[in-house]
Design an enzyme around this catalytic site. Structure first.
Site, PDB file in Angstrom:
ATOM      1  N   LYS A   6      -8.786   5.783   0.182  1.00 55.10           N
ATOM      2  CA  LYS A   6      -8.108   5.725  -1.100  1.00 55.10           C
ATOM      3  C   LYS A   6      -6.882   4.859  -0.947  1.00 55.10           C
ATOM      4  O   LYS A   6      -6.144   4.986   0.033  1.00 55.10           O
ATOM      5  CB  LYS A   6      -7.705   7.131  -1.562  1.00 55.10           C
ATOM      6  CG  LYS A   6      -6.948   7.132  -2.888  1.00 55.10           C
ATOM      7  CD  LYS A   6      -6.521   8.528  -3.286  1.00 55.10           C
ATOM      8  CE  LYS A   6      -5.727   8.486  -4.593  1.00 55.10           C
ATOM      9  NZ  LYS A   6      -5.268   9.839  -5.003  1.00 55.10           N
ATOM     10  N   SER A  37      -2.498  -0.523   0.748  1.00 48.37           N
ATOM     11  CA  SER A  37      -2.892  -1.222   1.974  1.00 48.37           C
ATOM     12  C   SER A  37      -2.373  -0.537   3.239  1.00 48.37           C
ATOM     13  O   SER A  37      -2.160  -1.177   4.262  1.00 48.37           O
ATOM     14  CB  SER A  37      -2.426  -2.684   1.940  1.00 48.37           C
ATOM     15  OG  SER A  37      -2.978  -3.358   0.829  1.00 48.37           O
ATOM     16  N   ARG A  38      -2.150   0.765   3.144  1.00 50.21           N
ATOM     17  CA  ARG A  38      -1.697   1.558   4.286  1.00 50.21           C
ATOM     18  C   ARG A  38      -0.301   1.155   4.773  1.00 50.21           C
ATOM     19  O   ARG A  38       0.107   1.501   5.877  1.00 50.21           O
ATOM     20  CB  ARG A  38      -2.692   1.487   5.447  1.00 50.21           C
ATOM     21  CG  ARG A  38      -4.051   2.120   5.151  1.00 50.21           C
ATOM     22  CD  ARG A  38      -3.888   3.608   4.870  1.00 50.21           C
ATOM     23  NE  ARG A  38      -5.159   4.298   4.680  1.00 50.21           N
ATOM     24  CZ  ARG A  38      -5.697   4.575   3.499  1.00 50.21           C
ATOM     25  NH1 ARG A  38      -5.090   4.178   2.387  1.00 50.21           N
ATOM     26  NH2 ARG A  38      -6.829   5.231   3.406  1.00 50.21           N
ATOM     27  N   LEU A  39       0.462   0.456   3.945  1.00 56.08           N
ATOM     28  CA  LEU A  39       1.844   0.113   4.288  1.00 56.08           C
ATOM     29  C   LEU A  39       2.767   1.178   3.696  1.00 56.08           C
ATOM     30  O   LEU A  39       3.571   0.918   2.802  1.00 56.08           O
ATOM     31  CB  LEU A  39       2.191  -1.290   3.773  1.00 56.08           C
ATOM     32  CG  LEU A  39       1.405  -2.426   4.446  1.00 56.08           C
ATOM     33  CD1 LEU A  39       1.755  -3.763   3.815  1.00 56.08           C
ATOM     34  CD2 LEU A  39       1.694  -2.452   5.938  1.00 56.08           C
TER      35      LEU A  39
END
Length: 211
Positions: A8, A188-190
């Site tokens: 997600k 974006s997992r940042l």
């Protein structure tokens, strides 16, 4: 779909150093209230991780019952597996994961028992069935079947009726925080990660961590 394809992208919110207060307990209170207002399921549920004398970790879900400047409290059987871990190694970690808000809070520190007076006050505020169950269950110990547990409960009801006293083996713990991290999911997992670390003078240092 394979497990590796499940993901997600978090896009609800952000978290910067200017968004948080200087006090992590106050900041936790703000986030906790927002979780309650968002109707997050079991917002008071937290994972408690402990480590025994052999260095073996274990974790389970418990429910927070109080938090203030002293720390974060929950109640359990002192003779349970987690109680035995804490008797050998009085350090642990808590984790809240509020998926609806794309947030985590990680809390680490020393764990201590709370006072008998605090235990009594909370125990007698519990529903009757929960008070009876605290006597009936020898938590974490083997039992042959469900019927045996129900027989233990029946024996407790017969003995104490609707006025069971607090068992000596039942009470609360408080995690005194040394480190508290607030994690906000980002695209974006940042992710945004703001961590508070307790200093020797009990003040807090605030640091941003890389995701």
């Amino acid at each position: 779909m394979s497990i590796a394809d499940i993901r997600k992208d978090y896009q609800q919110a952000s978290l910067s150093e200017t968004d948080v207060t200087n006090d992590p307990i106050q900041q936790f209170g703000t986030w906790f209230e927002q979780a309650l207002n968002a109707d997050v399921a079991e917002a008071n549920a937290m994972s408690l991780a402990t480590v025994n004398a052999n260095g073996r970790p274990s974790s389970r879900i418990v429910l927070i019952k109080e938090f203030d400047q002293r720390g974060f409290c929950w109640f359990t059987n002192y003779d349970s597996a987690k109680g035995n871990d804490l008797a050998q190694n009085p350090y642990g970690a808590l984790l809240f994961f509020w998926t609806a808000l794309e947030r985590q809070v990680r809390i680490e520190g020393r764990i201590e028992k709370i006072t008998a007076q605090e235990n009594d006050a909370y125990f007698h505020s519990r529903p009757l069935g929960s008070r009876q169950g605290a006597h009936a269950s020898h938590q974490s110990q083997p039992i042959p079947n469900r019927e045996a547990l129900e027989q233990q409960l029946a024996a407790v009801i017969e003995k104490f009726g609707d006025q069971p006293p607090r068992p000596e083996h039942w009470g609360g713990y408080r995690l005194v925080p040394e480190r508290i991290e607030f994690w906000q999911g980002r695209s974006s997992r940042l992710h945004d990660r703001i961590v508070y670390t307790r200093d020797a003078d009990n003040s807090w240092t605030i640091t941003r961590l890389q995701p």
